[in-house]
Motif scaffolding. Structure first.
Motif, PDB file in Angstrom:
ATOM      1  N   ASP A   1       0.799  -1.232   0.000  1.00 46.99           N
ATOM      2  CA  ASP A   1       0.000   0.000   0.000  1.00 46.99           C
ATOM      3  C   ASP A   1       0.828   1.277   0.000  1.00 46.99           C
ATOM      4  OD1 ASP A   1      -2.649  -1.031  -0.144  1.00 46.99           O
ATOM      5  OD2 ASP A   1      -2.495  -1.629   1.964  1.00 46.99           O
ATOM      6  N   THR A   2       1.963   1.277   0.684  1.00 49.82           N
ATOM      7  CA  THR A   2       2.784   2.495   0.742  1.00 49.82           C
ATOM      8  C   THR A   2       4.202   2.269   0.230  1.00 49.82           C
ATOM      9  OG1 THR A   2       3.514   2.140   3.038  1.00 49.82           O
ATOM     10  CG2 THR A   2       1.436   3.362   2.716  1.00 49.82           C
ATOM     11  N   MET A   3       4.380   1.227  -0.554  1.00 50.41           N
ATOM     12  CA  MET A   3       5.713   0.910  -1.080  1.00 50.41           C
ATOM     13  C   MET A   3       6.292   2.080  -1.873  1.00 50.41           C
ATOM     14  SD  MET A   3       6.842  -2.340  -3.435  1.00 50.41           S
ATOM     15  CE  MET A   3       6.202  -3.539  -2.278  1.00 50.41           C
ATOM     16  N   THR A   4       5.488   2.708  -2.700  1.00 49.07           N
ATOM     17  CA  THR A   4       6.006   3.818  -3.507  1.00 49.07           C
ATOM     18  C   THR A   4       6.315   5.043  -2.652  1.00 49.07           C
ATOM     19  OG1 THR A   4       3.755   4.494  -4.115  1.00 49.07           O
ATOM     20  CG2 THR A   4       4.913   3.020  -5.641  1.00 49.07           C
ATOM     21  N   ASP A   5       5.605   5.229  -1.540  1.00 51.74           N
ATOM     22  CA  ASP A   5       5.918   6.329  -0.621  1.00 51.74           C
ATOM     23  C   ASP A   5       7.308   6.135  -0.015  1.00 51.74           C
ATOM     24  OD1 ASP A   5       3.331   7.280  -1.081  1.00 51.74           O
ATOM     25  OD2 ASP A   5       2.532   6.386   0.753  1.00 51.74           O
ATOM     26  N   THR A   6       7.589   4.913   0.400  1.00 47.05           N
ATOM     27  CA  THR A   6       8.906   4.612   0.957  1.00 47.05           C
ATOM     28  C   THR A   6       9.982   4.731  -0.116  1.00 47.05           C
ATOM     29  OG1 THR A   6       7.940   3.177   2.643  1.00 47.05           O
ATOM     30  CG2 THR A   6      10.282   2.845   2.141  1.00 47.05           C
ATOM     31  N   ALA A   7       9.693   4.263  -1.309  1.00 48.45           N
ATOM     32  CA  ALA A   7      10.662   4.368  -2.414  1.00 48.45           C
ATOM     33  C   ALA A   7      11.044   5.820  -2.658  1.00 48.45           C
ATOM     34  CB  ALA A   7      10.092   3.739  -3.680  1.00 48.45           C
ATOM     35  N   ALA A   8      10.088   6.733  -2.540  1.00 47.73           N
ATOM     36  CA  ALA A   8      10.368   8.158  -2.752  1.00 47.73           C
ATOM     37  C   ALA A   8      11.359   8.684  -1.715  1.00 47.73           C
ATOM     38  CB  ALA A   8       9.079   8.961  -2.726  1.00 47.73           C
ATOM     39  N   VAL A   9      11.305   8.161  -0.499  1.00 48.99           N
ATOM     40  CA  VAL A   9      12.233   8.577   0.563  1.00 48.99           C
ATOM     41  C   VAL A   9      13.644   8.050   0.293  1.00 48.99           C
ATOM     42  CG1 VAL A   9      12.731   8.295   3.040  1.00 48.99           C
ATOM     43  CG2 VAL A   9      10.391   8.771   2.288  1.00 48.99           C
ATOM     44  N   LEU A  10      13.744   6.951  -0.429  1.00 53.25           N
ATOM     45  CA  LEU A  10      15.036   6.291  -0.672  1.00 53.25           C
ATOM     46  C   LEU A  10      15.670   6.673  -1.997  1.00 53.25           C
ATOM     47  CD1 LEU A  10      13.959   2.677   0.384  1.00 53.25           C
ATOM     48  CD2 LEU A  10      14.909   4.488   1.846  1.00 53.25           C
TER      49      LEU A  10
END
Length: 161
Positions: free
Chosen positions: A84-93
């Motif tokens: 659900d929030t994988m892309t949100d975390t990817a943006a931080v990385l």
């Protein structure tokens, strides 16, 4: 130093039935068992960052994940994460230099016989061994640039944007 670092955060891939109402709770990681089933021969280090549904991840969890990647001696990193929030975390990385990172999750728990978890983990291993440095997502039989993908709940899959 291991060949590949696996960071776990929880998510559906690690969920187990919690009670008679068929509610789920994130349990121990299934990564080690999935690697045994897949006969993985790489030297791998597994590190748990947290054990949460991705909707419960917060800025502190994402900062801990980023710190683990930045401080790791390994340059190839696999991350298990809720979808659900994988892309949100990817943006931080996204701006971590010199690391090939592939995130994966599952649309059904790895403990289920018909889960996509094993296939997604295998794809992620292939990605970190062959892709250029950056953040990638391996889901639904496809490798995505993490900045150009979203989860489409209506079809139960990740799609390019």
């Amino acid at each position: 130093m291991a060949d590949i670092l696996i960071l776990t955060t929880g998510g559906t891939i690690d969920k187990v039935y919690f009670d008679a109402l068929s509610e789920f709770q994130v349990g121990d990681t299934m990564v080690t068992r999935l690697m045994e089933i897949g006969l993985v021969k790489h030297d791998v280090r597994v590190q748990e960052i947290c054990r949460k549904d991705s909707l419960e991840l917060d800025d502190n969890d994402r900062a801990a994940l980023r710190h683990a990647i930045e401080s790791a001696p390994e340059s190839r990193i696999v991350i298990t994460h809720g979808t659900d929030t994988m892309t949100d975390t990817a943006a931080v990385l996204k701006d971590i230099p010199g690391k090939t990172v592939c995130m994966l999750g599952a649309l059904s728990p790895a403990r289920f016989a018909e889960s996509d978890a094993t296939f997604n983990l295998g794809m992620a291993f292939g990605v970190v061994q062959s892709a250029a440095p950056g953040i990638w997502i391996a889901m639904n039989g496809t490798v995505f640039d993490a900045s150009k993908v979203r989860k489409d709940r209506s079809i139960g899959a990740f799609v390019s944007i």
